[in-house]
Scaffold this motif. Sequence first.
Motif, PDB file in Angstrom:
ATOM      1  N   MET A 114       0.829  -1.198   0.000  1.00  6.92           N
ATOM      2  CA  MET A 114       0.000   0.000   0.000  1.00  6.92           C
ATOM      3  C   MET A 114       0.869   1.256   0.000  1.00  6.92           C
ATOM      4  O   MET A 114       0.521   2.263  -0.622  1.00  6.92           O
ATOM      5  N   THR A 115       1.993   1.193   0.696  1.00  5.17           N
ATOM      6  CA  THR A 115       2.937   2.315   0.715  1.00  5.17           C
ATOM      7  C   THR A 115       3.331   2.707  -0.701  1.00  5.17           C
ATOM      8  O   THR A 115       3.350   3.886  -1.061  1.00  5.17           O
ATOM      9  N   GLU A 116       3.643   1.699  -1.516  1.00 10.56           N
ATOM     10  CA  GLU A 116       4.089   1.965  -2.886  1.00 10.56           C
ATOM     11  C   GLU A 116       2.980   2.613  -3.715  1.00 10.56           C
ATOM     12  O   GLU A 116       3.236   3.526  -4.507  1.00 10.56           O
ATOM     13  N   ILE A 117       1.741   2.165  -3.530  1.00  9.83           N
ATOM     14  CA  ILE A 117       0.616   2.761  -4.259  1.00  9.83           C
ATOM     15  C   ILE A 117       0.417   4.220  -3.838  1.00  9.83           C
ATOM     16  O   ILE A 117       0.310   5.128  -4.684  1.00  9.83           O
ATOM     17  N   ALA A 118       0.385   4.473  -2.527  1.00  6.94           N
ATOM     18  CA  ALA A 118       0.126   5.823  -2.027  1.00  6.94           C
ATOM     19  C   ALA A 118       1.224   6.795  -2.447  1.00  6.94           C
ATOM     20  O   ALA A 118       0.946   7.938  -2.836  1.00  6.94           O
ATOM     21  N   LEU A 119       2.467   6.347  -2.397  1.00 11.72           N
ATOM     22  CA  LEU A 119       3.575   7.227  -2.783  1.00 11.72           C
ATOM     23  C   LEU A 119       3.666   7.388  -4.290  1.00 11.72           C
ATOM     24  O   LEU A 119       4.020   8.466  -4.776  1.00 11.72           O
ATOM     25  N   ALA A 120       3.349   6.351  -5.035  1.00  7.40           N
ATOM     26  CA  ALA A 120       3.359   6.460  -6.501  1.00  7.40           C
ATOM     27  C   ALA A 120       2.338   7.506  -6.940  1.00  7.40           C
ATOM     28  O   ALA A 120       2.586   8.288  -7.867  1.00  7.40           O
ATOM     29  N   ILE A 145       8.238  14.017   1.756  1.00  6.50           N
ATOM     30  CA  ILE A 145       9.044  13.720   2.933  1.00  6.50           C
ATOM     31  C   ILE A 145       8.508  12.434   3.546  1.00  6.50           C
ATOM     32  O   ILE A 145       7.343  12.362   3.936  1.00  6.50           O
ATOM     33  N   CYS A 146       9.347  11.427   3.624  1.00  2.29           N
ATOM     34  CA  CYS A 146       8.923  10.126   4.141  1.00  2.29           C
ATOM     35  C   CYS A 146       9.853   9.675   5.254  1.00  2.29           C
ATOM     36  O   CYS A 146      11.073   9.663   5.084  1.00  2.29           O
ATOM     37  N   GLY A 147       9.264   9.293   6.368  1.00  4.10           N
ATOM     38  CA  GLY A 147      10.062   8.764   7.469  1.00  4.10           C
ATOM     39  C   GLY A 147      10.321   7.276   7.272  1.00  4.10           C
ATOM     40  O   GLY A 147       9.514   6.568   6.671  1.00  4.10           O
ATOM     41  N   ALA A 148      11.442   6.806   7.778  1.00 11.25           N
ATOM     42  CA  ALA A 148      11.776   5.388   7.690  1.00 11.25           C
ATOM     43  C   ALA A 148      12.474   4.966   8.975  1.00 11.25           C
ATOM     44  O   ALA A 148      13.400   5.626   9.430  1.00 11.25           O
ATOM     45  N   THR A 149      11.996   3.872   9.574  1.00 13.42           N
ATOM     46  CA  THR A 149      12.612   3.385  10.809  1.00 13.42           C
ATOM     47  C   THR A 149      13.263   2.022  10.629  1.00 13.42           C
ATOM     48  O   THR A 149      13.890   1.513  11.554  1.00 13.42           O
ATOM     49  N   ILE A 192      12.555   1.730   3.667  1.00 11.73           N
ATOM     50  CA  ILE A 192      13.358   2.331   2.598  1.00 11.73           C
ATOM     51  C   ILE A 192      13.128   1.598   1.280  1.00 11.73           C
ATOM     52  O   ILE A 192      13.001   2.226   0.221  1.00 11.73           O
ATOM     53  N   THR A 193      13.039   0.290   1.336  1.00 13.90           N
ATOM     54  CA  THR A 193      12.777  -0.507   0.130  1.00 13.90           C
ATOM     55  C   THR A 193      11.457  -0.102  -0.507  1.00 13.90           C
ATOM     56  O   THR A 193      11.352   0.063  -1.728  1.00 13.90           O
ATOM     57  N   GLY A 194      10.434   0.090   0.335  1.00  9.80           N
ATOM     58  CA  GLY A 194       9.132   0.502  -0.176  1.00  9.80           C
ATOM     59  C   GLY A 194       9.180   1.860  -0.843  1.00  9.80           C
ATOM     60  O   GLY A 194       8.554   2.088  -1.879  1.00  9.80           O
ATOM     61  N   LEU A 195       9.954   2.777  -0.259  1.00 10.22           N
ATOM     62  CA  LEU A 195      10.083   4.121  -0.832  1.00 10.22           C
ATOM     63  C   LEU A 195      10.751   4.059  -2.200  1.00 10.22           C
ATOM     64  O   LEU A 195      10.326   4.723  -3.148  1.00 10.22           O
TER      65      LEU A 195
END
Length: 258
Positions: free
Chosen positions: A196-202, A212-216, A221-224
């Motif tokens: 879902m991350t990939e769809i929303a960011l695409a 601006i995307c946070g990553a923990t 990071i892979t999804g971004l």
Amino acid sequence: RVLRDFARREDVVLATKFEPRTDEEIANGVTGQQHVKNCLDASLKRLGMDYVDLYICHMWDYRTPIEEIMEGLNDAVKAGKVRAIGISNCYAWQLAQANYYARMHGMAEFVSVQGHYNLIFREEEREMAPFCKAENIAMTPYSALAAGRLSRHPGESSKRLEEDNYAKFKYDKTAETDGVIIDRVAELAEKRGCTMTEIALAWLLTKVASPICGATNLSHITGLVNAVELKLTTDEIAYLEEPYVPHALVGVMAQNHG
């Protein structure tokens, strides 16, 4: 430390922000120009850097003349401590006012704006987005995944969803209407065999320069990275956008609006 020890400074785009003047500064007669200098020098000292690539005014300072802020930022650019300037949490008319003042006086203009913008909060499309397109100003929105709401299936929870009260304040009132869009994100993710991350960011990457995307963790990071390669069709974009209904301003902008 990571930047100093493991990266070449010229390969990194480094940004930081500064807040409005404090009550104490106002009481002591610290001007907006001096405030910008003080904040920047303190940031550079903490970072251990000689300059930042992008220096961002965190929000419109209603108690300080914008002329003073622009003069302070222009001084920073001329001194080589800042390469470019940006602003966050403002209205389109405020961005226009600031940049037109700078343009009239041959000063540095804001080249980016960092506002609240994602698939379930699209109020920036009313005035900010068309203004930025006309003026060639980059949009670098925060809350790209709506504090995780666009990355998880309905009913699925996380520590942040449960404990982030500020995000609840921003999104809980519209959860029902937003849920229709989140369902469609989940549906498209399953259809495309991605997250879902990939769809929303695409989707967001069809609208803006750099969210601006946070990553923990590494999976974030892979999804971004994967989102950059994912190209949505015109029909898919329309399908994601169709259920949206107008939202009241929330967070900093709601406070400013009031």
